[in-house]
Design a protein around this motif. Structure first.
Motif, PDB file in Angstrom:
ATOM      1  N   MET A 222       0.853  -1.176  -0.214  1.00 17.34           N
ATOM      2  CA  MET A 222      -0.160   0.176  -0.145  1.00 17.34           C
ATOM      3  C   MET A 222       0.942   1.163   0.067  1.00 17.34           C
ATOM      4  O   MET A 222       1.806   1.396   0.704  1.00 17.34           O
ATOM      5  CB  MET A 222      -0.827   0.063   1.306  1.00 17.34           C
ATOM      6  N   LYS A 223       0.546   2.283  -0.880  1.00 20.90           N
ATOM      7  CA  LYS A 223       1.358   3.482  -0.935  1.00 20.90           C
ATOM      8  C   LYS A 223       0.687   4.571  -0.154  1.00 20.90           C
ATOM      9  O   LYS A 223      -0.708   4.758  -0.076  1.00 20.90           O
ATOM     10  CB  LYS A 223       1.213   3.887  -2.386  1.00 20.90           C
ATOM     11  N   VAL A 224       1.126   5.099   0.684  1.00 21.66           N
ATOM     12  CA  VAL A 224       0.832   6.152   1.659  1.00 21.66           C
ATOM     13  C   VAL A 224       1.595   7.231   1.414  1.00 21.66           C
ATOM     14  O   VAL A 224       2.761   7.608   1.188  1.00 21.66           O
ATOM     15  CB  VAL A 224       0.876   5.638   3.327  1.00 21.66           C
ATOM     16  N   THR A 225       1.119   8.639   2.047  1.00 22.33           N
ATOM     17  CA  THR A 225       1.696   9.952   2.324  1.00 22.33           C
ATOM     18  C   THR A 225       1.340  10.520   3.682  1.00 22.33           C
ATOM     19  O   THR A 225       0.206  10.050   4.071  1.00 22.33           O
ATOM     20  CB  THR A 225       1.585  10.850   1.185  1.00 22.33           C
ATOM     21  N   ILE A 226       2.239  11.292   4.025  1.00 21.56           N
ATOM     22  CA  ILE A 226       2.029  11.818   5.406  1.00 21.56           C
ATOM     23  C   ILE A 226       2.038  13.332   5.090  1.00 21.56           C
ATOM     24  O   ILE A 226       2.790  14.179   4.067  1.00 21.56           O
ATOM     25  CB  ILE A 226       2.925  11.930   6.273  1.00 21.56           C
ATOM     26  N   PHE A 227       0.710  14.066   5.230  1.00 22.65           N
ATOM     27  CA  PHE A 227       0.315  15.580   4.953  1.00 22.65           C
ATOM     28  C   PHE A 227       0.542  16.227   6.473  1.00 22.65           C
ATOM     29  O   PHE A 227      -0.459  16.002   7.241  1.00 22.65           O
ATOM     30  CB  PHE A 227      -0.622  15.814   4.449  1.00 22.65           C
ATOM     31  N   ALA A 228       1.635  16.889   7.126  1.00 16.36           N
ATOM     32  CA  ALA A 228       1.346  17.357   8.311  1.00 16.36           C
ATOM     33  C   ALA A 228       1.449  18.921   8.339  1.00 16.36           C
ATOM     34  O   ALA A 228       1.865  19.610   7.383  1.00 16.36           O
ATOM     35  CB  ALA A 228       2.540  17.014   9.144  1.00 16.36           C
ATOM     36  N   ASN A 229       0.763  19.632   9.304  1.00 16.37           N
ATOM     37  CA  ASN A 229       1.117  20.960   9.391  1.00 16.37           C
ATOM     38  C   ASN A 229       2.348  21.392   9.980  1.00 16.37           C
ATOM     39  O   ASN A 229       3.312  20.391  10.442  1.00 16.37           O
ATOM     40  CB  ASN A 229      -0.018  21.708  10.247  1.00 16.37           C
ATOM     41  N   GLU A 230       2.662  22.626   9.995  1.00 15.31           N
ATOM     42  CA  GLU A 230       3.980  22.998  10.402  1.00 15.31           C
ATOM     43  C   GLU A 230       4.400  23.220  11.850  1.00 15.31           C
ATOM     44  O   GLU A 230       5.660  23.296  12.365  1.00 15.31           O
ATOM     45  CB  GLU A 230       4.487  24.204  10.021  1.00 15.31           C
ATOM     46  N   SER A 231       3.429  22.710  12.683  1.00 15.89           N
ATOM     47  CA  SER A 231       3.671  22.749  14.408  1.00 15.89           C
ATOM     48  C   SER A 231       4.795  22.047  14.741  1.00 15.89           C
ATOM     49  O   SER A 231       4.882  20.802  14.083  1.00 15.89           O
ATOM     50  CB  SER A 231       2.414  22.397  15.080  1.00 15.89           C
ATOM     51  N   GLU A 232       5.460  22.294  15.690  1.00 19.72           N
ATOM     52  CA  GLU A 232       6.578  21.425  16.402  1.00 19.72           C
ATOM     53  C   GLU A 232       6.145  19.986  16.496  1.00 19.72           C
ATOM     54  O   GLU A 232       6.739  18.787  16.181  1.00 19.72           O
ATOM     55  CB  GLU A 232       7.036  22.019  17.621  1.00 19.72           C
ATOM     56  N   LYS A 233       4.685  19.805  17.324  1.00 19.27           N
ATOM     57  CA  LYS A 233       4.175  18.643  17.714  1.00 19.27           C
ATOM     58  C   LYS A 233       3.844  17.782  16.441  1.00 19.27           C
ATOM     59  O   LYS A 233       4.231  16.659  16.390  1.00 19.27           O
ATOM     60  CB  LYS A 233       3.026  18.845  18.482  1.00 19.27           C
ATOM     61  N   SER A 234       3.324  18.758  15.462  1.00 19.80           N
ATOM     62  CA  SER A 234       2.956  17.610  14.149  1.00 19.80           C
ATOM     63  C   SER A 234       4.122  17.133  13.499  1.00 19.80           C
ATOM     64  O   SER A 234       3.917  16.258  12.824  1.00 19.80           O
ATOM     65  CB  SER A 234       2.008  18.575  13.415  1.00 19.80           C
ATOM     66  N   THR A 235       5.273  17.854  13.287  1.00 24.73           N
ATOM     67  CA  THR A 235       6.515  17.592  12.742  1.00 24.73           C
ATOM     68  C   THR A 235       7.073  16.423  13.410  1.00 24.73           C
ATOM     69  O   THR A 235       7.423  15.546  12.568  1.00 24.73           O
ATOM     70  CB  THR A 235       7.410  18.787  12.831  1.00 24.73           C
ATOM     71  N   ALA A 236       7.053  16.313  14.599  1.00 18.37           N
ATOM     72  CA  ALA A 236       7.440  15.366  15.538  1.00 18.37           C
ATOM     73  C   ALA A 236       6.759  14.082  15.329  1.00 18.37           C
ATOM     74  O   ALA A 236       7.222  13.045  14.909  1.00 18.37           O
ATOM     75  CB  ALA A 236       7.620  15.650  17.088  1.00 18.37           C
TER      76      ALA A 236
END
Ligand code: NAP
Length: 267
Positions: A1-15
């Motif tokens: 399965m192919k997946v991607t991650i789309f995160a906002n730029e907050s420190e917590k989301s990046t981690a």
């Protein structure tokens, strides 16, 4: 399965996105940002909205999963500390999804009748700032009312808990197929009259707004916010494409409404 991650730029989301990335690779998933089967959004409902617009051109081929890095949201079924459980679910995924309606927005401009098309997950609004917006509202091409006020908001069921709720619209269960139109500060007096309450139309019905001034308006579709050239009409309908969510756990909708807006305990 192919997946991607789309995160906002907050420190917590990046981690959280970094941890998710490492664990997905270790579990044997392929990361493919261009042609994913599943888009994992990390952040809040706003991040999921951005992820939807990033992949809206292929909404028929992708499924979304929302991981919230704060409180539980309306498009985000997973918390950041549940990543291991989420990956186990994805490993056992059999393609199941739950789908929700999208809003199709068709704009015809006054100048040369050129048209634009948008898809919205939450809502679209048409507003006039500084002076009264005067617009005729048609339901299924029949004149319903002449609206005077700040503007109108047309939303999906999943968008009913967003801007729609702030302007007095009803919260609608997301499994219903319907569109809702809510007024934004309508003028109601002895001379001017609108219905004065939100309306919810049937799945096959269209709502058309024809501004009576050919001046500029503020038009929004979710996070998009523009002042397009003068508009002849905007036609709203339920899109023939839907958004699909994988690993869906959103079966206690009213509980989530209670925790988000009334302050009931989560769980
Ligand atoms: P934003 O101004 O940064 O955040 C708007 C808030 O709306 C965030 O708290 C977001 O949740 C929440 N939200 C988004 N979709 C929701 C939904 N379906 N149900 C309940 N809450 C929802 O804007 P943004 O994050 O880019 O999101 C754009 C959306 O914001 C628009 O589609 C509109 O619905 C909403 N908005 C609301 C108002 C208002 O209520 N007066 C004004 C402008 C825009 P998270 O914190 O989880 O991201």
């Amino acid at each position: 399965m192919k997946v991607t991650i789309f995160a906002n730029e907050s420190e917590k989301s990046t981690a959280v996105a970094s941890e998710l990335h490492t664990k997905l690779l270790a579990a044997g998933f392929e990361i493919d940002d261009a042609h994913p089967d599943i888009v994992l959004s990390v952040g809040g409902d706003g991040t999921l909205l951005s992820a939807f617009h990033h992949y809206s051109h292929m909404v028929d081929q992708v499924r979304f999963v929302g991981v919230h890095t704060g409180h539980l949201g309306f498009y985000t079924d997973w918390r950041d500390y549940e990543i291991d459980q989420l990956i186990t679910g994805l490993l056992e995924d059999n393609g199941q999804s739950v789908t929700y309606p999208l809003l199709a927005v068709d704009i015809t401009y006054a100048d040369n009748q050129m048209a634009d098309h948008y898809l919205a997950l939450n809502e679209s609004t048409l507003k006039k700032l500084g002076s009264t917006m005067v617009a005729d509202v048609y339901i299924q091409d029949e004149l319903f009312e002449r609206f005077r006020g700040d503007g109108l908001c047309v939303s999906t069921p999943t968008g009913s808990t967003a801007y729609n709720k702030s302007v007095g619209g009803a919260v609608i269960h997301p499994r219903l197929d319907a569109l809702q139109m809510a007024e934004i500060a309508s003028i109601n007096n002895r001379v001017f009259r609108t219905l004065g309450s939100p309306v919810i139309v049937a799945p096959y019905e269209t709502i058309t707004i024809r501004p009576q001034q050919k001046s500029h308006f503020v038009f929004t579709a979710d996070q998009l916010d523009t002042q397009p050239r003068p508009i002849e009409e905007i036609r709203y309908s339920i899109a023939n494409r839907r958004i699909a969510f994988a690993q869906h756990r959103h079966n206690r909708f009213w509980k989530r409404v209670g925790t988000s807006f009334i302050g009931l305990d989560e769980q």
